[in-house]
Design a protein around this motif. Structure first.
Motif, mmCIF file in Angstrom:
data_model
loop_
_atom_site.group_PDB
_atom_site.id
_atom_site.type_symbol
_atom_site.label_atom_id
_atom_site.label_comp_id
_atom_site.label_asym_id
_atom_site.label_seq_id
_atom_site.Cartn_x
_atom_site.Cartn_y
_atom_site.Cartn_z
ATOM 1 N N VAL A 17 -1.943 -1.532 0.033
ATOM 2 C CA VAL A 17 -1.840 -0.927 -1.288
ATOM 3 C C VAL A 17 -1.446 0.536 -1.104
ATOM 4 O O VAL A 17 -2.124 1.291 -0.408
ATOM 5 C CB VAL A 17 -3.186 -1.019 -2.046
ATOM 6 C CG1 VAL A 17 -3.094 -0.344 -3.400
ATOM 7 C CG2 VAL A 17 -3.602 -2.476 -2.185
ATOM 8 N N PRO A 18 -0.332 0.913 -1.711
ATOM 9 C CA PRO A 18 0.090 2.308 -1.562
ATOM 10 C C PRO A 18 -0.931 3.256 -2.204
ATOM 11 O O PRO A 18 -1.538 2.931 -3.218
ATOM 12 C CB PRO A 18 1.436 2.352 -2.290
ATOM 13 C CG PRO A 18 1.441 1.170 -3.200
ATOM 14 C CD PRO A 18 0.545 0.150 -2.584
ATOM 15 N N ASP A 23 4.270 6.660 -1.166
ATOM 16 C CA ASP A 23 4.052 5.350 -0.538
ATOM 17 C C ASP A 23 4.737 4.242 -1.363
ATOM 18 O O ASP A 23 5.350 3.321 -0.825
ATOM 19 C CB ASP A 23 2.560 5.038 -0.414
ATOM 20 C CG ASP A 23 1.842 5.923 0.590
ATOM 21 O OD1 ASP A 23 2.536 6.593 1.392
ATOM 22 O OD2 ASP A 23 0.599 5.933 0.577
ATOM 23 N N VAL A 24 4.606 4.341 -2.689
ATOM 24 C CA VAL A 24 5.238 3.364 -3.574
ATOM 25 C C VAL A 24 6.754 3.430 -3.414
ATOM 26 O O VAL A 24 7.431 2.405 -3.292
ATOM 27 C CB VAL A 24 4.825 3.601 -5.047
ATOM 28 C CG1 VAL A 24 5.637 2.717 -5.976
ATOM 29 C CG2 VAL A 24 3.335 3.336 -5.234
ATOM 30 N N ALA A 25 7.305 4.620 -3.422
ATOM 31 C CA ALA A 25 8.750 4.794 -3.270
ATOM 32 C C ALA A 25 9.215 4.207 -1.945
ATOM 33 O O ALA A 25 10.278 3.575 -1.869
ATOM 34 C CB ALA A 25 9.113 6.273 -3.373
ATOM 35 N N GLU A 26 8.424 4.403 -0.887
ATOM 36 C CA GLU A 26 8.780 3.866 0.423
ATOM 37 C C GLU A 26 8.757 2.336 0.419
ATOM 38 O O GLU A 26 9.651 1.692 0.984
ATOM 39 C CB GLU A 26 7.809 4.416 1.476
ATOM 40 C CG GLU A 26 8.232 4.125 2.891
ATOM 41 C CD GLU A 26 7.288 4.782 3.900
ATOM 42 O OE1 GLU A 26 6.961 4.096 4.883
ATOM 43 O OE2 GLU A 26 6.876 5.926 3.683
ATOM 44 N N LEU A 27 7.766 1.728 -0.226
ATOM 45 C CA LEU A 27 7.704 0.260 -0.313
ATOM 46 C C LEU A 27 8.880 -0.285 -1.119
ATOM 47 O O LEU A 27 9.478 -1.311 -0.765
ATOM 48 C CB LEU A 27 6.383 -0.186 -0.938
ATOM 49 C CG LEU A 27 5.158 -0.111 -0.028
ATOM 50 C CD1 LEU A 27 3.900 -0.478 -0.811
ATOM 51 C CD2 LEU A 27 5.305 -1.016 1.170
ATOM 52 N N ILE A 28 9.228 0.416 -2.202
ATOM 53 C CA ILE A 28 10.367 -0.027 -3.025
ATOM 54 C C ILE A 28 11.650 0.049 -2.206
ATOM 55 O O ILE A 28 12.483 -0.861 -2.256
ATOM 56 C CB ILE A 28 10.462 0.816 -4.313
ATOM 57 C CG1 ILE A 28 9.273 0.481 -5.226
ATOM 58 C CG2 ILE A 28 11.785 0.553 -5.035
ATOM 59 C CD1 ILE A 28 9.153 1.380 -6.449
#
Length: 178
Positions: A17-18, A23-28
């Motif tokens: 979980v970001p 972190d979210v941008a990296e997962l996207i």
């Protein structure tokens, strides 16, 4: 005494979980990279399948040509000997030791050229029963009364006969062990 086995429950590991927007941008971004990789793999797969299909079609072409030539030869012989093979037209199938041949007549069909002119002709001749209420020619009615439309320009009733060759085929069965 019987031992009691414990039932183990396994659970799927929780996804990472970001914790931050970065972190979210990296997962996207990773999802985008993986999606494009899948697309590239699909393109590669389709290109490989297209090459394989072409290769097998080329390998099958000589067999297709031999079948077409053999079919023409069988048909030529059978047409030349049709009366004998069909018992003077009493049957439409003849059995050979390796297969059969059939003469099958397709149902009659109506072909219309210049539909508006044909409808005008039908109305002028008092044959409006061959015109559907939605203003189209009723081919089924023409097939039921073909003599009524003889001489109407643009209407031709045709019937085609198919010649079919069906080789007998037997499947091999697995031999049982002795």
């Amino acid at each position: 005494m019987a031992t009691k086995s414990k039932t183990r429950l396994k659970s799927v590991a929780a996804p990472t979980v970001p914790q931050t927007r970065d972190d979210v941008a990296e997962l996207i971004a990773g999802i985008g990279i993986d999606s494009r990789e899948i697309i590239l793999l699909e393109v590669e797969m389709n290109n490989t399948l297209a090459r394989l299909k072409e290769e097998f079609e080329q390998r099958a072409e000589p067999a297709r040509r031999r079948i077409e030539e053999a079919q023409r030869g069988v048909q030529a012989f059978c047409e030349a000997n049709r009366l004998e093979l069909t018992a003077n037209g009493k049957v439409k199938t003849h059995q050979f030791t390796t297969g059969e041949v059939q003469w099958r007549t397709r149902p009659p069909s109506v072909r219309i050229t210049g539909e508006d002119a044909v409808m005008f002709s039908l109305r002028s001749l008092g044959l409006s029963r061959f015109i559907r209420l939605k203003e189209e020619i009723n081919r089924e009615a023409i097939l039921n009364e073909p003599t009524a439309v003889v001489g109407v320009p643009g209407i031709r009733i045709s019937q085609i006969e198919d010649f079919v060759v069906t080789p007998f085929e037997v499947e091999l069965c697995a031999r049982e062990a002795v």
